[in-house]
Write a protein that holds these residues in place. Structure first.
Motif, PDB file in Angstrom:
ATOM      1  N   ASN A 223      59.374  50.770  22.032  1.00  0.00           N
ATOM      2  CA  ASN A 223      60.701  50.073  21.755  1.00  0.00           C
ATOM      3  C   ASN A 223      60.897  49.058  22.695  1.00  0.00           C
ATOM      4  O   ASN A 223      59.983  48.161  22.811  1.00  0.00           O
ATOM      5  CB  ASN A 223      61.889  51.130  21.993  1.00  0.00           C
ATOM      6  N   TYR A 224      61.766  48.977  23.876  1.00  0.00           N
ATOM      7  CA  TYR A 224      62.032  48.115  24.642  1.00  0.00           C
ATOM      8  C   TYR A 224      60.958  47.803  25.590  1.00  0.00           C
ATOM      9  O   TYR A 224      60.785  46.716  26.067  1.00  0.00           O
ATOM     10  CB  TYR A 224      63.182  48.276  25.432  1.00  0.00           C
ATOM     11  N   VAL A 227      58.940  45.240  23.907  1.00  0.00           N
ATOM     12  CA  VAL A 227      59.512  44.024  23.951  1.00  0.00           C
ATOM     13  C   VAL A 227      59.429  43.397  25.238  1.00  0.00           C
ATOM     14  O   VAL A 227      58.905  42.089  25.521  1.00  0.00           O
ATOM     15  CB  VAL A 227      60.986  43.958  23.527  1.00  0.00           C
ATOM     16  N   TRP A 228      59.469  44.075  26.334  1.00  0.00           N
ATOM     17  CA  TRP A 228      59.146  43.448  27.738  1.00  0.00           C
ATOM     18  C   TRP A 228      57.795  43.033  27.710  1.00  0.00           C
ATOM     19  O   TRP A 228      57.525  41.989  28.254  1.00  0.00           O
ATOM     20  CB  TRP A 228      59.315  44.792  28.821  1.00  0.00           C
TER      21      TRP A 228
END
Length: 409
Positions: A223-224, A227-228
């Motif tokens: 997930n995030y 994205v990072w």
């Protein structure tokens, strides 16, 4: 029957998936977990097991068994289902399976990626039997690509998808989750996909194949963090005390007799927290005035918080903070299950067994419908519903005896 079980039984005909028949060609963990969630919500889940090898391998997974040899592990993944024995590799068994599919809404499997087509449980093999059938496939690496024939398990996915690199303390060895989290997340993903595809099939009259895999789900759950990395090049690693990578205070702190987890994940919790622990001046301290400042000074804040939290026991801090600041004790399995709140919330239920053995306790579904708990029926014994289902499909007693004598059921 307990009061909660009575309440659950009253809701069966009104449950969201009542009237939905799902054929589950499954074993072990991920697939059975997903189909169990559908059974909880009222679907008639018919578990297909091979009579030649003793059925689902989960039936013999220990180390804990009931007095009749029934596995605790198997019960944990198969409540509220039926069981039929069919040898799908036999031509007669396949004919029987097709008659069952003709009466169903969906087929669910968790085979290796190259097996659904080979055994004939995909949409291409079944659409002439039932054009509306939805075929939900859960595999290790998917039904296409270079890994479709690979076996795979939860911990392997955790390792390859990066979980072990962000779990545990910095400097320690890689650490997996203590639970088979990828199995359960993928089972849930498969159940969600099947339910969604059913809606489409009922609207159009045409079924489909719908796929997920352990690896795809494990990777998606980054997930995030993904994205990072993909957009900022940030490769997240482990932080001390199981800390949140960007929010502070959101981690473990020492108490007089153990540990406590604080999650001050919104600014609105910061001032109440420092006020409750007797340090209101920290609320305006420029070193701790917002998330960015606290992250920059996290090591200092950890030391300061330890000094404060070491003055009381975990129970004392919980009494002071609970309901005002997000906080939790660090329990072992025993403490987690003996928590009075768990009983108050009816999260452990008594499950009746069809074989006359004494009821046993198990975690109940976390879902409720109209405020009522869902059905609580123990997992079936191997082939418990075979005769009943064959009678429904039009087989007479002589045919059933013949099928059984030849090892087809």
């Amino acid at each position: 029957m307990t009061e909660s079980n009575e309440a659950a039984t009253m809701t069966e005909k009104a449950l969201p998936l009542a009237g939905t028949r799902i054929i589950a060609v499954e074993q072990y963990g991920a697939g059975p977990f997903g189909s169990m969630l559908l059974a909880d919500l009222g679907a008639e889940v018919i578990k297909v097991e091979n009579p030649a090898d003793g059925g689902d391998v989960g039936r013999v997974i220990g180390p804990h068994f009931f007095s009749d040899g029934d596995s605790h592990f198997f019960q944990a993944f198969n409540r509220n289902k039926q069981s039929i024995t069919i040898n799908l590799k036999d031509a007669e068994g396949k004919k029987l399976f097709h008659r069952l599919v003709a009466s169903a809404d969906a087929v669910m499997d968790n085979m290796r990626g190259d097996q659904p087509e080979r055994l004939g449980v995909d949409y291409a093999s079944l659409k002439d039997v039932n054009p509306k059938i939805v075929c939900a496939h859960l595999s290790a690496y998917g039904r296409t690509g270079p890994r479709k024939s690979w076996p795979g398990y939860d911990y392997l996915m955790q390792a390859e998808a990066g979980y072990l690199a962000v779990t545990g303390e910095p400097g320690g060895p890689p650490a997996r989750f203590g639970l088979s989290i990828v199995d359960m997340m993928t089972g849930l993903m498969s159940a969600f996909a099947l339910s969604s595809a059913l809606n489409g099939a009922r609207r159009t009259g045409i079924g489909c194949d719908i796929d997920t895999s352990l690896f795809d789900t494990a990777l998606h759950n980054l997930n995030y963090l993904a994205v990072w990395y993909l957009n900022a090049g940030h490769n997240q690693s482990r932080d001390p005390r199981s800390a949140h990578p960007s929010l502070t205070p959101s981690q473990l702190y020492r108490t007089a007799d153990g540990w406590i987890f604080i999650m001050c994940n919104k600014e609105k919790f910061w001032r109440p927290l420092v006020s409750k622990i007797g340090k209101p001046e920290w609320g305006d301290d420029p070193r701790f005035c917002d998330f960015e400042a606290r992250l920059e000074n996290r090591a200092l804040l950890t030391d300061l918080f330890d000094e404060v939290f070491l003055t009381k026991t975990t129970a004392q801090w919980l009494e002071l903070l609970s309901g005002e600041v997000p906080v939790a004790p660090v329990n072992d399995i025993e403490s987690a299950l003996e928590n009075p709140y768990v009983r108050q919330s009816d999260l452990i239920g008594s499950f009746e067994r069809e074989n006359g053995e004494a009821p046993f306790e198990m975690l109940a579904s976390p879902l409720k419908v109209d405020g009522r708990p869902l059905p609580r029926k123990a997992a079936p014994s191997l082939g418990a519903h075979t005769d009943l289902l064959l009678e429904e499909l039009g087989y007479d007693e002589k045919e059933v005896v013949s099928l059984r004598s030849r090892g087809i059921i």
